[in-house]
Design an enzyme around this catalytic site. Structure first.
Site, mmCIF file in Angstrom:
data_model
loop_
_atom_site.group_PDB
_atom_site.id
_atom_site.type_symbol
_atom_site.label_atom_id
_atom_site.label_comp_id
_atom_site.label_asym_id
_atom_site.label_seq_id
_atom_site.Cartn_x
_atom_site.Cartn_y
_atom_site.Cartn_z
ATOM 1 N N ARG A 227 0.853 -1.202 0.000
ATOM 2 C CA ARG A 227 0.000 0.000 0.000
ATOM 3 C C ARG A 227 0.885 1.247 0.000
ATOM 4 O O ARG A 227 0.607 2.226 -0.661
ATOM 5 C CB ARG A 227 -0.954 0.010 1.194
ATOM 6 C CG ARG A 227 -1.702 1.323 1.345
ATOM 7 C CD ARG A 227 -3.064 1.230 2.031
ATOM 8 N NE ARG A 227 -3.108 0.336 3.168
ATOM 9 C CZ ARG A 227 -2.592 0.574 4.364
ATOM 10 N NH1 ARG A 227 -1.968 1.725 4.599
ATOM 11 N NH2 ARG A 227 -2.673 -0.313 5.330
ATOM 12 N N TYR B 222 -13.396 18.210 -16.120
ATOM 13 C CA TYR B 222 -13.887 16.838 -16.155
ATOM 14 C C TYR B 222 -15.053 16.703 -15.151
ATOM 15 O O TYR B 222 -14.958 17.183 -14.014
ATOM 16 C CB TYR B 222 -12.736 15.891 -15.775
ATOM 17 C CG TYR B 222 -13.155 14.467 -15.654
ATOM 18 C CD1 TYR B 222 -13.555 13.758 -16.775
ATOM 19 C CD2 TYR B 222 -13.183 13.829 -14.423
ATOM 20 C CE1 TYR B 222 -13.962 12.441 -16.668
ATOM 21 C CE2 TYR B 222 -13.581 12.508 -14.310
ATOM 22 C CZ TYR B 222 -13.973 11.823 -15.440
ATOM 23 O OH TYR B 222 -14.380 10.528 -15.331
ATOM 24 N N ASP C 263 -4.374 19.654 -14.252
ATOM 25 C CA ASP C 263 -4.705 18.322 -14.770
ATOM 26 C C ASP C 263 -4.199 18.273 -16.207
ATOM 27 O O ASP C 263 -4.727 18.937 -17.089
ATOM 28 C CB ASP C 263 -6.223 18.104 -14.685
ATOM 29 C CG ASP C 263 -6.645 16.711 -15.167
ATOM 30 O OD1 ASP C 263 -5.918 16.122 -15.986
ATOM 31 O OD2 ASP C 263 -7.708 16.231 -14.727
ATOM 32 N N LYS D 225 -6.039 7.356 -19.458
ATOM 33 C CA LYS D 225 -6.232 7.921 -20.791
ATOM 34 C C LYS D 225 -4.964 7.739 -21.636
ATOM 35 O O LYS D 225 -4.609 6.623 -21.933
ATOM 36 C CB LYS D 225 -6.658 9.389 -20.654
ATOM 37 C CG LYS D 225 -7.752 9.620 -19.590
ATOM 38 C CD LYS D 225 -9.076 8.963 -19.952
ATOM 39 C CE LYS D 225 -10.086 8.961 -18.799
ATOM 40 N NZ LYS D 225 -10.408 10.241 -18.217
HETATM 41 C C1 LIG Z 1 -10.914 10.702 -16.991
HETATM 42 C C2 LIG Z 1 -10.418 11.955 -16.399
HETATM 43 C C3 LIG Z 1 -10.220 12.079 -15.018
HETATM 44 C C4 LIG Z 1 -10.571 10.969 -14.068
HETATM 45 O O1 LIG Z 1 -9.764 9.851 -14.259
HETATM 46 P P1 LIG Z 1 -10.202 8.328 -13.912
HETATM 47 O O2 LIG Z 1 -8.965 7.567 -14.210
HETATM 48 O O3 LIG Z 1 -11.355 8.001 -14.807
HETATM 49 O O4 LIG Z 1 -10.605 8.311 -12.476
HETATM 50 C C5 LIG Z 1 -9.684 13.260 -14.543
HETATM 51 N N1 LIG Z 1 -9.379 14.285 -15.371
HETATM 52 C C6 LIG Z 1 -9.571 14.212 -16.702
HETATM 53 C C7 LIG Z 1 -9.232 15.371 -17.564
HETATM 54 C C8 LIG Z 1 -10.107 13.049 -17.257
HETATM 55 O O5 LIG Z 1 -10.312 12.983 -18.582
#
Ligand SMILES: *Cc1c(COP(=O)(O)O)cnc(C)c1O
Length: 377
Positions: free
Chosen positions: A46, A98, A169, A194
């Site tokens: 963890r 998001y 982000d 992604k």
């Molecule tokens: C998909 C996404 C998230 C969240 O990510 P997960 O892996 O689905 O929890 C956060 N920020 C952006 C810009 C995203 O496209």
């Protein structure tokens, strides 16, 4: 070492005695110590795991960061970052984000975290919203799903002046195209699900910081909350990153062609893509990044057409998510942004006629033909 080489040859050495070319998957919950007062490097997965550490070191280097922590999802990464703050702290955020981040911030409002959601491309507006309890500015650039661009360097200057953290982000452009820490940001967040993973087969998240002090705070909450990335998923994301540069180049080239094609159609009223020269964020994006990425959103002439496209596409798949080798189309009002209050959603133009496209690595002519046949077929 250049970016492409680093993607294939991360340098943190945990190679085994057999000379394995790939990072071994340490499928262990716990690690035996050599003796009392003679601890091993790892104790419990963890907190840390060799396979995960290897991936964290790689993502840290790709973003030019000081430390990196990997999480089970992007949402876990964002949640953990906000654990560093407390009630009555104030945050300034891009209004377009998001949907999951917006939902998290709404739940944090119930815990008396304060938020202002504004157009962060307007620097005067950003500065005017700063209060004595403001702690951080949180942005996506380009943003999801409207592709608004914020000047990272200028917002970073405002943050330095007022002693705030800048959190970016960077999921949409990845460090291949954009390195927010180099532009003055303090924390970079990724949904590794992604582009980093890139194959629509693994969930992951990352927090990269510009100082080890901040990194230690993140790690403290990561081990406390326990939303860590498994060793197998760490391996999959690392394997995905090996082709990150190649995928991003192909996706970027195709996205420009697709955006230009879509813009030429009278039935498409608006195309949001930061690579189009008349996009309001074009120049700022060009200044701060090396590419435009593969995310496009469009407003169609009618709901009927949106439904027709989703029904008829063959190569594009109607699915949530983005950033993988497969091209996807999302219906944000029913999927990623379904939890947004309706007035807020409509004000942004996220309605029945609005679709979001994630361009994959297929041949761009095939992709354009797929859209053409779906629209006119
Ligand atoms: C998909 C996404 C998230 C969240 O990510 P997960 O892996 O689905 O929890 C956060 N920020 C952006 C810009 C995203 O496209």
């Amino acid at each position: 070492m250049k970016f492409e080489t680093l993607c294939v040859h991360p340098t943190l050495d945990i190679a085994d005695e057999y000379g394995s070319i790939t990072t071994p998957i340490y499928q262990a919950a716990t690690f035996a110590h050599k003796g009392l007062d003679n601890d091993s490097l790892y104790s419990y997965s963890r907190l840390s795991n060799p396979t995960r550490s290897h991936l964290e070191d790689l993502v840290k280097k790709l973003e030019n960061g000081a430390s990196c922590t990997a999480f089970s999802t992007g949402m876990a990464a964002i949640t953990c970052t906000f654990k560093m703050f407390k009630s009555n702290d104030h945050f300034i955020c891009s209004s377009d984000l998001y949907g999951g981040a917006l939902r998290l911030f709404r739940t944090l409002k119930d815990e008396n975290y304060e938020f202002d959601f504004i157009d962060t491309s307007d620097l005067k507006l950003v500065e005017s919203k700063i209060k004595s309890n403001t702690k951080a500015i949180y942005i996506e650039t380009p943003s999801n799903p409207l592709m608004n661009v914020t000047d990272i360097e200028e917002v970073a200057k405002i943050c330095k002046k007022h002693n705030l953290l800048l959190i970016v982000d960077n999921t949409f452009l990845t460090p291949y195209f954009q390195k927010p820490l180099d532009l003055g940001a303090d924390i970079v967040i990724h949904s590794g699900t992604k582009y980093l993973g890139g194959h629509n087969d693994t969930l992951a998240g990352f927090v990269v910081t510009n100082s080890t002090e901040l990194g230690e705070k993140v790690l403290y909450y990561a081990k406390t909350i326990g939303a860590c990335l498994s060793s197998f998923d760490s391996f999959l994301i690392e394997r995905g990153i090996k082709t990150l540069a190649l995928r991003m180049r192909q996706i970027n080239d195709s996205a420009i062609k697709i955006a230009n094609y879509l813009r030429s159609l009278p039935c498409i009223k608006k195309v949001n893509y930061v690579g189009l020269e008349d996009n309001p964020g074009y120049l700022v994006n060009k200044k701060q990044s090396m590419g435009f990425g593969g995310m496009i959103s469009i407003t169609l002439e009618s709901e009927e057409l949106a439904r027709k496209i989703l029904k008829n596409v063959k190569i594009f798949k109607y699915a949530e998510s983005l950033g993988g080798v497969d091209s996807l189309i999302t219906y944000p009002m029913y999927q990623t942004h379904a939890d947004l209050p309706i007035e807020e959603r409509l004000e942004k133009g996220i309605d029945e006629r609005f679709l979001r496209i994630s361009v994959g690595i297929e041949d761009s002519e095939d992709l354009i033909n797929d859209l053409k046949e779906a629209i006119y077929g």
